[in-house]
Motif scaffolding. Structure first.
Motif, PDB file in Angstrom:
ATOM      1  N   ALA A  20       0.827  -1.213   0.000  1.00 54.63           N
ATOM      2  CA  ALA A  20       0.000   0.000   0.000  1.00 54.63           C
ATOM      3  C   ALA A  20       0.858   1.258   0.000  1.00 54.63           C
ATOM      4  O   ALA A  20       0.376   2.339  -0.335  1.00 54.63           O
ATOM      5  N   LEU A  21       2.125   1.133   0.342  1.00 50.90           N
ATOM      6  CA  LEU A  21       3.032   2.277   0.284  1.00 50.90           C
ATOM      7  C   LEU A  21       3.186   2.759  -1.159  1.00 50.90           C
ATOM      8  O   LEU A  21       3.178   3.959  -1.418  1.00 50.90           O
ATOM      9  N   PRO A  24      -1.357   3.023  -3.171  1.00 53.60           N
ATOM     10  CA  PRO A  24      -2.282   3.529  -2.155  1.00 53.60           C
ATOM     11  C   PRO A  24      -3.731   3.075  -2.333  1.00 53.60           C
ATOM     12  O   PRO A  24      -4.493   3.070  -1.361  1.00 53.60           O
ATOM     13  N   ILE A  27      -5.164   0.694   0.182  1.00 54.88           N
ATOM     14  CA  ILE A  27      -5.656   1.156   1.483  1.00 54.88           C
ATOM     15  C   ILE A  27      -7.178   1.104   1.506  1.00 54.88           C
ATOM     16  O   ILE A  27      -7.780   0.642   2.472  1.00 54.88           O
ATOM     17  N   PRO A  35      -9.854   7.705  -0.130  1.00 54.03           N
ATOM     18  CA  PRO A  35      -8.689   8.566  -0.358  1.00 54.03           C
ATOM     19  C   PRO A  35      -8.854   9.993   0.164  1.00 54.03           C
ATOM     20  O   PRO A  35      -7.878  10.647   0.474  1.00 54.03           O
ATOM     21  N   PHE A  40      -6.543   8.472   5.592  1.00 52.04           N
ATOM     22  CA  PHE A  40      -5.816   7.877   4.481  1.00 52.04           C
ATOM     23  C   PHE A  40      -4.311   8.115   4.627  1.00 52.04           C
ATOM     24  O   PHE A  40      -3.506   7.203   4.414  1.00 52.04           O
ATOM     25  N   HIS A  44      -1.479   5.349   4.988  1.00 55.92           N
ATOM     26  CA  HIS A  44      -0.374   5.319   4.027  1.00 55.92           C
ATOM     27  C   HIS A  44       0.958   5.248   4.788  1.00 55.92           C
ATOM     28  O   HIS A  44       1.857   4.492   4.409  1.00 55.92           O
ATOM     29  N   HIS A  45       1.056   6.006   5.860  1.00 52.29           N
ATOM     30  CA  HIS A  45       2.258   5.947   6.699  1.00 52.29           C
ATOM     31  C   HIS A  45       2.384   4.563   7.341  1.00 52.29           C
ATOM     32  O   HIS A  45       3.475   4.011   7.457  1.00 52.29           O
ATOM     33  N   ALA A  47       1.581   1.835   6.070  1.00 50.95           N
ATOM     34  CA  ALA A  47       2.146   0.956   5.043  1.00 50.95           C
ATOM     35  C   ALA A  47       3.671   1.024   5.053  1.00 50.95           C
ATOM     36  O   ALA A  47       4.347   0.012   4.849  1.00 50.95           O
TER      37      ALA A  47
END
Length: 118
Positions: A20-21, A24, A27, A35, A40, A44-45, A47
């Motif tokens: 997911a990094l 995205p 996620i 999103p 979100f 993302h972090h 991930a």
């Protein structure tokens, strides 16, 4: 050989959330976070943190010197999620993630036991 397999399996447990990094859209697929949600960014972090655990597990597969730290990182990742999942009433949409982490405890226990025996 069994330790190598266990560490690579643990890496696989963390692979999809780590992807997911760079993807995205995962996620939303994995966690249902849109999103445009402020969460979100946090996911993302998260991930990136899964990527760190993935790297530690793959590293431990090939370098015995990193296995103790990798054991601790993977255990914190997996056990904290399972504890929180239980504490929040086992949300149905996270059951698959919980099952993967629960199954992953088997190779983690084997690899961790060997890591701390050395």
């Amino acid at each position: 050989m069994s330790q190598l397999i266990c560490w690579l399996l643990l890496g696989l447990v963390h692979l999809v959330p780590a992807l997911a990094l760079v993807r995205p859209t995962l996620i939303t697929q994995l966690y249902g976070v849109a999103p445009d949600s402020p969460l979100f960014l946090l996911m993302h972090h998260r991930a990136a943190l899964f990527f760190a655990v993935l790297v530690a597990c793959v590293w431990a597969a090939f370098d015995p010197g990193g296995r103790k730290l990798a054991t601790l990182l993977a255990a914190i990742s997996m056990l904290s999620f399972l504890f929180l999942y239980q504490s929040y009433g086992r949300p149905a949409q996270l059951t698959t993630i919980a099952l993967v982490d629960l199954i992953g405890l088997v190779p983690l226990a084997w690899a961790g036991w060997h890591a701390f025996q050395q």
